[in-house]
Design an enzyme around this catalytic site. Sequence first.
Site, mmCIF file in Angstrom:
data_model
loop_
_atom_site.group_PDB
_atom_site.id
_atom_site.type_symbol
_atom_site.label_atom_id
_atom_site.label_comp_id
_atom_site.label_asym_id
_atom_site.label_seq_id
_atom_site.Cartn_x
_atom_site.Cartn_y
_atom_site.Cartn_z
ATOM 1 C CB SER A 251 -0.916 0.001 1.217
ATOM 2 O OG SER A 251 -0.228 0.514 2.330
ATOM 3 C CE LYS A 252 -0.218 7.935 -2.298
ATOM 4 N NZ LYS A 252 0.547 7.813 -3.513
#
Length: 332
Positions: A251-252
Amino acid sequence: MDKIKARFAPSPTGWLHVGGARTALFNYLLAKKTGGTLVLRLEDTDRARHDESAVEKIADDLKWLGIEWDEGVGVGGDAGPYRQSERLDIYTERIETLLAEGKAYCTFETADELDAMRAAQGEHGGFKYPRPDPLPTAEQAEAARVEGKPVVVRFIVPGEAVTIVDDVFGEITVAADEQDDFIIRKADGYPTYHLANVVDDAMMGINFIMRGQEFLGQTWRHAVLREAFGYPTPRYAHLPLIMDMQGRKLSKRDGDVEVHAFRKAGFMPEALVNFIAMLGWNPGTEEERFTLAELVEAFSTDRINKSNAKFDRDKLSAFSTDWIANASDDRR
Ligand code: GLU
């Protein structure tokens, strides 16, 4: 191998993520390898998450990576339109057919009523919508609509175990009691992902579906819908999840995950393609450095791994350095 007609079917909600780029790449490789066709279709029926600017962003990043499609958005073709929001009349006809054949029905519980049903069922095993007996009539649904209630259409699951055959994950059987009457048309009149996805894959002649493992659990729904419409069964390959080095879903939070960000940071598209190709696939040799054309040659679905892929940023940097060195060697 027969010619494969594959598709990449992103939902335009933002930048192209490396996971999406991998799905696009593997579909491209498979289509090219068999002299087949890659379709780009936009699955834009989730109006709440829709971002029109994402359409251009996704197309542009795919092209930057060298992933060209033969049919679909921006290119055209015989099976268009290729944006689901422009195909609503097709879905309406399909849904009306299911309703007329007694294979679907309307319901109209409010969010609060659904919450109460959920609470009554308890926490075990997730909520299963209980099929009403008798089913609501068309007149009742119309009256509910007039009252302003959210009217949705649900598909009547046939009540038999469903088995899916996947090239990567093998046979997956979903028992009858794990299935429930899922929604095929939302209260806003748009079809759900399941309905639109199945109708389009069949109408566009897609014979091989490759997508992320997160869709594997949904595939039985597509099988029962296909059966109801009399559509042929495509081949499937679900691609393993991409995790970060801590074993969490990428994820980011752990840095760049969008193609655009790597592009901005100066990575060569060749290096990124090469790295992405190894996320869940291996060539079966020691060779690691592949151009896109070499990947087309080397690719086959039987070397897609079942186990989670690791997004190793150090490896990406190494690939990058290697590709830059090679590019300057070539120039000498
Ligand atoms: N629109 C889905 C997505 O956002 C595509 C799923 C599929 O390929 O069936 O990834």
